[in-house]
Design an enzyme around this catalytic site. Structure first.
Site, PDB file in Angstrom:
ATOM      1  N   GLY A 251      12.884  21.070   1.403  1.00 22.61           N
ATOM      2  CA  GLY A 251      13.178  19.637   1.565  1.00 22.61           C
ATOM      3  C   GLY A 251      12.129  18.739   0.950  1.00 22.61           C
ATOM      4  O   GLY A 251      12.037  17.549   1.265  1.00 22.61           O
TER       5      GLY A 251
ATOM      6  N   LYS B 232       4.686   4.652 -10.228  1.00 23.44           N
ATOM      7  CA  LYS B 232       3.404   4.399  -9.565  1.00 23.44           C
ATOM      8  C   LYS B 232       2.351   3.942 -10.571  1.00 23.44           C
ATOM      9  O   LYS B 232       1.526   3.078 -10.271  1.00 23.44           O
ATOM     10  CB  LYS B 232       2.964   5.658  -8.815  1.00 23.44           C
ATOM     11  CG  LYS B 232       3.878   5.914  -7.614  1.00 23.44           C
ATOM     12  CD  LYS B 232       3.779   7.327  -7.114  1.00 23.44           C
ATOM     13  CE  LYS B 232       4.666   7.515  -5.886  1.00 23.44           C
ATOM     14  NZ  LYS B 232       4.785   8.925  -5.500  1.00 23.44           N
TER      15      LYS B 232
ATOM     16  N   GLU C 171       0.813  -1.227   0.000  1.00 27.90           N
ATOM     17  CA  GLU C 171       0.000   0.000   0.000  1.00 27.90           C
ATOM     18  C   GLU C 171       0.840   1.268   0.000  1.00 27.90           C
ATOM     19  O   GLU C 171       0.493   2.259  -0.639  1.00 27.90           O
ATOM     20  CB  GLU C 171      -0.936  -0.013   1.212  1.00 27.90           C
ATOM     21  CG  GLU C 171      -1.973   1.078   1.225  1.00 27.90           C
ATOM     22  CD  GLU C 171      -2.985   0.908   0.102  1.00 27.90           C
ATOM     23  OE1 GLU C 171      -2.854   1.629  -0.894  1.00 27.90           O
ATOM     24  OE2 GLU C 171      -3.877   0.045   0.215  1.00 27.90           O
TER      25      GLU C 171
END
Lengths: 156, 334
Positions: free
Chosen positions: B202, B220, B144
């Site tokens: 960042g 993905k 997941e």
């Protein structure tokens, strides 16, 4: 398939009923009728029908029968559903190439350009495209953009 | 169950911390839940009776753990230890060959060890092979955390859309590029300045190509296509365009016609990652570092999930996968 069938009827009682018969016989389902009685010319009244026929062949048979009955045909053509499409192109791009992308019935309805002379030229184009051809048009635009070295941004 | 955690970075440590915070909930499912081994790139700690989680999260380096750091030992040694039931794999992502995670996962699954991971690399490189190994080994492979962080996309489809066929998926799958494009949309900044801001905060690496060239989003897309649409998609199959060429002018032109430019991954007729025009009233049109996944299913129609795609939130996904395994094992035992 929806068709625009515009006929010229004599301005006499019973003419419309008579004209509808071949439409029904050939499987046509009438979506709308506009009977423009206020615009007769030479004793003829234009009647615009939107008819859903199973195929173009049914339309052709209907048209032949109407002609045999002495009814004038002003227009008999398919109604093409169009979709509004917005694309943005980054990079120099010739607008004409989009209109001539090889997909039928594309119409440019608006555009906006910024920095036209630079390599970062940016062009927003609004188009009317037959709904059934949207994917085909986007593929064609993408190919043209690649050929021109531009980046195509299409809607999700 | 005996757990090993491979990788002691941001996610590995976060998961151990979550085990500690949620100890009571975990014990309700499994009284014998123990983390028996943790490894980093230079060695591992192991205790068959279970490691002290408080002490683990208290150290800066794994080697500072009070007892038994095996310097030079590898994660593979841990996988071979007797009685390991579940491996949390959290080594850094490598999308070129999936290593070192891919070797660890193959080895664990062959031994019948359940695998929970947030590491995209191995799944991008060898999704169907790993799935088959899990089936053959009679164990679970849950991932997941690999896509859209804490957004429960795989759990949703697995548990709640069991009878549906997924017809199309589109999504904003990279928080960094969404941050950059959002700054351009709302503040009118240039791509370069928005990118610099993302680096200063960042949100992205010094070398931002992984994000801005769409590599991360394409990975993905590969996992979503393989896992939810039963496709056989490789990284090279994804048509990929990043956001470097998206100018401020383009963003303004889009905005004036009520669109926002977003980097969107799509699995449809085409499998692609590219900047797209998203209508501002579309549920996918989320801003900042948010991610969103929009699925179209044959029975359920359209569903959109929105949430944070990276960072601490990913720990939630990993923990949920671990609990899913614990639950199904508890059920088996009756």
């Amino acid at each position: 398939m929806k068709f625009d069938l515009t006929i010229a009827l004599a301005d006499r009682p019973g003419q419309l009923i008579r004209a509808l018969e071949p439409i029904a016989k050939n499987g046509g389902n009438i979506v709308s009728i506009i009977h423009e009685r206020e615009e007769p010319s030479a004793g003829l009244v234009p009647v615009s029908l939107v008819v859903d026929f199973p195929s173009a062949l049914n339309l052709r048979r209907t048209v032949d029968e109407l002609r045999r009955m002495g009814i004038g045909i002003i227009r008999a053509e398919e109604i093409i559903d169009t979709s509004r499409l917005t694309v943005i192109l980054i990079g120099k791009m010739d607008l004409k190439r989009l209109a001539n992308a090889g997909v039928e019935n594309i119409r440019i309805v608006g555009f906006e350009v910024s920095n036209p002379a630079s390599d970062d030229a940016c062009l927003r184009v609004e188009l009317e495209v037959p709904t059934a051809s949207v994917e085909e048009a986007l593929d064609a635009f993408k190919r043209i953009a690649e050929e021109e070295g531009a980046l195509l941004l299409s809607p999700i | 169950m005996n757990i090993i955690v491979i990788g002691f970075g941001f996610i590995g440590r976060g998961v151990i911390e979550a085990f500690l915070r949620k100890a009571e909930r975990i014990r309700r499912l499994d009284e014998d839940f123990r983390v028996v081994g943790v490894s980093d790139s230079r060695g591992y700690v192991y205790d068959s009776e279970g490691l002290d989680l408080k002490r683990l999260i208290g150290v800066d380096e794994l080697s500072q753990y009070p007892s038994g750091y095996c310097r030079g030992g590898s994660a593979e040694d841990l996988i071979e230890m007797e009685g390991v039931d579940l491996m949390v794999e959290a080594t850094p992502t490598n999308v070129v060959d999936g290593e070192p995670g891919l070797t660890f996962m193959r080895r664990a699954l062959r031994r019948g060890i359940h695998v929970v991971t947030s590491n995209k690399g191995p799944l991008v490189v060898a999704f169907h092979e790993l799935k088959s190994l899990a089936e053959e080994g009679g164990c679970q492979l849950l991932f997941e955390g690999t896509v859209a962080g804490a957004i429960p996309i795989f759990s949703l489809v697995r548990e709640s859309l069991q009878g549906d066929e997924i017809l199309r998926i589109s999504g904003i799958l990279n928080g960094t590029t969404n941050y950059i494009l959002s700054r351009m949309h709302f503040e009118g900044t240039s791509f370069e300045i928005a990118l610099k801001e993302a680096q200063e905060r960042g949100i992205t690496e010094r070398d931002p190509s992984y994000d801005v060239d769409g590599i991360d989003a394409a990975c993905k897309v590969v996992i979503l296509a393989n896992a939810l649409m039963n496709r056989d998609v490789r990284f090279e199959d994804v048509e990929r365009t990043g956001i470097r060429r998206v100018t401020q002018e383009a963003v303004s032109l889009a905005k004036r016609s009520n669109f926002a430019i977003k980097l969107v991954g799509t699995i449809d007729r085409r499998i692609e990652v590219a900047p797209k025009l998203v209508p501002i009233n579309h549920p996918l049109c989320v801003h900042g570092t948010l991610n969103a996944v929009h699925i179209e299913a044959d029975l359920a129609g359209e569903i959109t999930l929105v949430g944070y795609g990276a960072g601490r939130e990913t720990v939630s996904a990993v923990l949920n996968d671990v609990l899913t395994v614990l639950k199904s094992e508890a059920k088996k035992k009756g």
